[in-house]
Structure formats: structure tokens, C-alpha cells
Design a protein around this motif. Structure first.
Motif, PDB file in Angstrom:
ATOM      1  N   SER A   1      -3.843   8.044   4.771  1.00 50.70           N
ATOM      2  CA  SER A   1      -3.527   6.623   4.616  1.00 50.70           C
ATOM      3  C   SER A   1      -2.046   6.364   4.864  1.00 50.70           C
ATOM      4  O   SER A   1      -1.668   5.425   5.582  1.00 50.70           O
TER       5      SER A   1
ATOM      6  N   ALA B   1      -8.327   3.824   1.485  1.00 46.42           N
ATOM      7  CA  ALA B   1      -8.922   4.190   2.785  1.00 46.42           C
ATOM      8  C   ALA B   1      -9.025   2.981   3.705  1.00 46.42           C
ATOM      9  O   ALA B   1      -9.992   2.834   4.452  1.00 46.42           O
ATOM     10  N   ASP B   2      -8.004   2.094   3.683  1.00 40.27           N
ATOM     11  CA  ASP B   2      -8.042   0.923   4.559  1.00 40.27           C
ATOM     12  C   ASP B   2      -8.042   1.318   6.030  1.00 40.27           C
ATOM     13  O   ASP B   2      -8.644   0.637   6.866  1.00 40.27           O
ATOM     14  N   GLU B   3      -7.358   2.415   6.354  1.00 39.13           N
ATOM     15  CA  GLU B   3      -7.336   2.849   7.758  1.00 39.13           C
ATOM     16  C   GLU B   3      -8.743   3.258   8.210  1.00 39.13           C
ATOM     17  O   GLU B   3      -9.131   3.022   9.362  1.00 39.13           O
TER      18      GLU B   3
ATOM     19  N   SER C   1      -4.863  10.536   0.815  1.00 34.27           N
ATOM     20  CA  SER C   1      -3.625   9.778   0.639  1.00 34.27           C
ATOM     21  C   SER C   1      -2.661  10.031   1.784  1.00 34.27           C
ATOM     22  O   SER C   1      -1.975   9.114   2.253  1.00 34.27           O
TER      23      SER C   1
ATOM     24  N   SER D   1       0.826  -1.209   0.000  1.00 32.61           N
ATOM     25  CA  SER D   1       0.000   0.000   0.000  1.00 32.61           C
ATOM     26  C   SER D   1       0.857   1.255   0.000  1.00 32.61           C
ATOM     27  O   SER D   1       0.553   2.243  -0.682  1.00 32.61           O
TER      28      SER D   1
END
Length: 570
Positions: A554, A478-480, A551, A132
């Protein structure tokens, strides 16, 4: 360690954020807002979103059309979550208080969160974190360099697939980051990994779309045996076969081919007052039946497998035909308090706040559940009529959040004055039922929606009832936020179980149970070979490039997690 050091140096130079870890959000917002204004700077008429002249007339077949009467926009504004430090007690504003501002948005991780909850990426494998970070580093290159890479990738896609080195690099970075895989085994492993992270399910479409070039002798008039239409059916059925119970199929209507797109354009032109002789009308009815039957076959297979169907939104020139199809399918499949089929509403369009209310009234009058997937929108750059678009990003955000709140609180949808006079009602009509998926990477939107859930305020205004609620973000982006959402839903659900920090509901209802335990969390993605997924991956790279602040968030979360692992801070 040397490799990691070089990666650190490269990423920090590209992202340029470590020396200013907390960039001013207002500066980014103003910059983004000015970009939005520059894209749509042109004369436009003023349209009020609080009062729009439109109503609906319904038919027994489930179709929907527009008339003209004045209906208010309903509830708007935001909820306020005021937590006291070190205490679980909360102030409880009324469910009808719509005066809160963005400054009062509650943080996703509140003050009584468990120690270490700020490391939301702790369950991600190291390989996924580094991948990522590499994707974010490439996406945050200077715009000129990134644009050159994207143009080259589109022009030389064949080279990427034929070169072992390039194929390996792209596959191990962008492809693994954004896509599920190409074989059944790869897809199942990716889905299992997402579920281990706490995600409820996936929203999946196939990467390969039916292309006019693939069928040189395709028909101009849509028929049941149209080769592109049949290919589209088979690809969707194949996708459904790869899904698990509780997942969603993303159904792209324009993927059915050239004849289907032509039919939709002609249908919109005819239904909006364009000239159409008797022969054309009869032809459109025949084509409509063929397209609906093809879509029905896909929806029936999804229902039998326990899978939902999210019908994608398209450009406004064909959207009315897609709306007609979606409402018709919902009238068949969304019965008994459950939702199988969802329509997508792009909230950058001024008319869509009222469109959702019209569809809610139509669904209530015809006794089916309205499936609503809300997005901010993906076709703003290509809409030729700029007057239909909100004047600023802030206006789009307001429309999105106000409509989400309206649906979650169960806002009232008035009936047309003439219908109310005929029926002798109170002006509100039958209560509606809806299922909602909020597709958003905006943490403020997610916080406000969770706040309504944790306050036990769902469906408190008496106009309708929300049957289910889901949140969705793109896989690899946007995994966080997704993992923070997973942790926050669990934390707040635990609080609700114990009765701590939960104000009493504004309207007492029986059988509510733990509403947060029924919230779904989904990741949207595609499956297919690297070549088939290439354009999709490039679009994701462009989105990362444009969403500068997201970004940075992230990347900051990834660096925090890498630091925790390196120095064992947790």
C-alpha cells in the motif's frame, strides 16, 4: 514541500522499504507461517479436508442439521492464465484442470494494459493519499510502540474525545480513513466519493453495539420486548435508511445483547447433544422465534430498499445458531434466483469447506439461493479449541481459494447415498444456485477469481450456477488492490466485448453476456461518532501492523502516485 519531505523521511524510516522496494515474498510468507504455527502449536488430531464424514437432513421449514455419510470435497486447485507477450491470444487449459500452482497466478495488470494503468491511485485526492500514508506510518511503528499506543487509546478513550487537539488529529487521520461519517450528509458524501472511484457500493454496519452495561436490568431470557434486542433492531433499520440501492448491511448477531448471546450459547449446547429438559427446549423455541422475528424485520426492510444483508460470522461457540438463523432467513428471502441474505464462512475453520457444500445441497433441495460471503477469518486468536483451525496459513489460503473456485465453476455436490437410493437419482441431486462475495485483501485470490470470469468459465461444471459475484475490501485498507480491481474488471470487460483474448467457454451456454460487467466491487466500513468508532479503528490499526507485506504494498503504491504527481511522469 518541507512538510512533505518530513513526512517522506518519517514514513521511510518506519516502513523501511524504499531501499528494498521489492521484498522477497517467500521470506514474509515463511515468517508469517511460523507465527501462525506458534499461535496454534499444540497436539491436534488430523482432519482430512478432502473427505469429511457429514451430510445434511432438511426440513420444510428451512432448518438444517448434520448426519454422517462420506462426501468428497469436490473441485480444488487453481486456474492457469498464460498470456503471450504483446498478443491477446491465450492458451486455454480445461476448466477441470486443478493442477496449477501459485507461481502461475496471473498479475492483475497484464501485459496488454493501457500505459499508466500501474498508477491505480491516480483518482484519489491528494488529501486521501497523505492521510493513508500517515496512518500506514503510525501503524508500522515498532511493535512495542504501537502496542503502547493502542493500550493507551483504549485506556484513555474519554480523553481522546474531550481533548480538541487529540479529537482533531484522530478524526482527520484514522476516522476519516476507516469510517463513513456520523451524519447523513457525511455518509452520503463518503459513499459518493467511493462510487466516483468506481466502487459498486458499500458494506456498512453501525459502530455502536448494544452493551449489557447500557441496560442494567436486561432479561436473562430473550423475549420480543427485550430492550437490547429492540435497540439492535432500531440501529440496523437506521443503518439501512442511510444505504443506497445495491449496498449491503453487515448484520452482527451478537450485537443484539446479552440475552441474545446467552440464547445462542444454550441453543448450540442443546443442538450438539447437550442435556436439555423439556422446559429448556420449550424456552429455546420461544427465544428462537423472538430472535428470528427481529432478524426478519431487518431483512424485510433491507429487501424493500434494494439492500443486501451480510450476516457476520462469530466465534465457533455461537456460530451454529447463527448458521441456523441465516439458512432459515435465506429460505424465505432468497427466492426467484436472487440473493438478499448471505451467511459468512470463515475459512480458517477446517469444517467450513464441507459446511458450504452441505448448505448448497440444502438450498438446492429447498429451492432457494445460497448467499455466501467468504472470509479467511477474524476469530482465530480467541478460539479455545485449536484442533478446529487449519494447521497453517497456507492451509487456510488453499481452503479459501479451492472453495471459491468450486463455487465459481459450479462444482457438483453429491447427495447422501441413502437419499439417492430412495430417489433413484444419479447421485448429484438438483443443481444449486448461489451468490458469492469474496472478502479478501489477497491479490492472488482476486487474480484467480478474475481469471475464471475472463475465461467465461463461470458455472461450467454442471453442478450449480453462480448468480452474482462480488469482491470486498475494508475501507482505508488495500485501496491499491480495490482500485486495481476496478481497472482490471473494466479492462477485461472491454476485451470480452471485442472478443479479444477470450478463449471459448468450456461448456456452451446461452445468455451469459458479459460476466465481468456483473461483478460487484465493495468497500466495507462503519458509521458513527468518533467515540463509537474508536475500538473499530484500533482493530484496523492492529491489522495494518500485523500485515507487514500488505502495508508495504500500500505504501509503495502511494509513493508511486505521489512521485507521478510531483514529477508528472504520466
Amino acid at each position: 514541500m518541507a512538510v512533505l519531505s518530513r513526512l517522506v523521511g518519517s514514513s521511510t524510516r518506519n516502513l523501511g522499504f524504499l531501499h528494498r522496494v521489492y521484498p522477497c515474498y517467500s521470506s514474509f510468507h515463511n515468517h508469517h507461517n511460523s507465527q501462525y504455527q506458534s499461535r496454534i502449536s499444540h497436539p491436534r488430531r488430523t482432519v482430512s479436508t478432502s473427505s469429511i464424514n457429514t451430510t445434511t437432513t432438511t426440513t420444510s421449514s428451512g432448518s438444517i442439521s448434520s448426519a454422517s455419510t462420506k462426501i468428497g470435497s469436490g473441485a480444488g486447485g487453481q486456474a492457469v492464465w498464460q498470456q503471450q507477450q504483446r498478443k491477446c491470444a491465450t492458451n486455454h487449459p480445461s476448466a477441470h484442470d486443478h493442477t496449477a500452482t501459485a507461481a502461475t497466478v496471473p498479475p492483475l495488470a497484464s501485459q496488454d494494459a493501457r500505459p499508466g494503468d500501474e498508477y491505480v491511485l491516480r483518482h484519489l485526492p491528494l488529501k486521501a493519499l497523505l492521510r493513508s500514508l500517515a496512518v500506514l506510518s503510525i501503524s508500522s511503528l515498532p511493535p512495542s510502540a504501537m502496542n503502547a499506543i493502542i493500550r493507551a487509546a483504549r485506556r484513555h478513550s474519554g480523553l481522546i474525545q474531550s481533548s480538541r487537539f487529540l479529537h482533531y488529529v484522530v478524526e482527520r487521520t484514522f476516522y476519516d480513513n476507516f469510517c463513513l461519517g456520523k451524519t447523513r450528509g457525511e455518509i452520503e458524501r463518503s459513499m459518493s466519493e467511493l462510487r466516483r472511484m468506481g466502487v459498486s457500493g458499500t458494506i456498512v454496519s453501525f459502530a455502536r453495539e448494544a452493551s449489557a452495561d447500557a441496560w442494567p436490568e436486561h432479561s436473562v431470557v430473550l423475549a420480543e420486548n427485550d430492550p437490547q434486542l429492540q435497540d439492535w433492531i432500531e440501529l440496523n433499520l437506521e443503518t439501512i435508511d442511510r444505504l443506497q440501492k445495491g449496498d449491503f448491511l453487515a448484520l452482527k448477531c451478537t450485537g443484539a445483547g446479552a440475552a441474545s448471546i446467552k440464547f445462542m450459547e444454550n441453543w448450540v449446547s442443546s443442538s450438539s447433544g447437550g442435556k436439555a429438559d423439556a422446559k429448556l427446549k420449550k424456552s429455546l423455541e420461544t427465544q428462537s422465534k423472538a430472535y428470528r422475528e427481529a432478524s426478519r424485520k431487518v431483512c424485510a426492510a433491507a429487501r424493500d430498499r434494494g439492500v443486501g444483508v451480510l450476516i457476520d460470522a462469530e466465534e465457533d461457540r455461537v456460530q451454529a445458531a447463527i448458521d441456523e438463523l441465516a439458512v432459515s432467513l435465506m429460505s424465505e428471502f432468497n427466492r426467484g434466483g436472487t440473493g438478499v441474505v448471505y451467511n459468512t464462512y470463515q475459512m480458517y475453520l477446517k469444517k467450513n469447506q464441507q459446511k458450504i457444500r452441505n448448505h448448497l445441497r440444502h438450498a438446492a433441495d429447498n429451492d432457494f439461493v445460497l448467499g455466501v460471503k467468504m472470509v479467511r477469518g477474524a476469530y482465530m486468536h480467541t478460539e479455545p479449541d485449536r484442533s478446529i483451525i487449519h494447521n497453517s496459513k497456507a492451509d487456510t489460503d488453499t481452503a479459501y481459494d479451492a472453495t471459491a473456485r468450486f463455487l465459481m465453476l459450479g462444482g457438483r455436490v453429491p447427495v447422501a447415498a441413502k437419499d439417492n437410493a430412495l430417489k433413484g437419482g444419479d447421485g448429484n441431486g438438483k443443481p444449486w444456485k448461489a451468490c458469492l462475495v469474496l472478502a479478501s485483501h489477497n491479490p492472488d485470490t482476486v487474480s484467480r477469481a478474475l481469471d475464471i470470469c475472463s475465461r467465461n468459465q463461470l458455472s461450467t461444471e454442471g453442478g450449480g450456477e453462480l448468480q452474482s459475484l462480488g469482491f470486498a475490501q475494508l475501507m482505508g485498507m488495500a485501496d491499491e488492490l480495490s482500485l486495481k480491481l476496478v481497472a482490471e474488471v473494466r479492462r477485461r470487460a472491454d476485451l470480452l466485448k471485442t472478443g479479444a483474448a477470450v478463449p471459448p467457454p468450456a461448456v456452451a451456454r446461452k445468455g451469459d453476456g458479459n460476466v465481468l460487467a456483473r461483478v460487484g466491487l465493495y468497500k466495507a466500513t462503519i458509521w458513527g461518532s468518533l467515540g463509537e468508532c474508536l475500538l473499530y479503528m484500533l482493530r484496523r490499526a492492529e491489522e495494518n501492523r500485523d500485515a507487514t507485506a500488505r502495508s508495504r504494498d500500500s505504501a509503495r503504491a502511494i509513493w508511486k502516485e505521489l512521485g507521478r504527481r510531483m514529477f508528472r511522469l504520466a
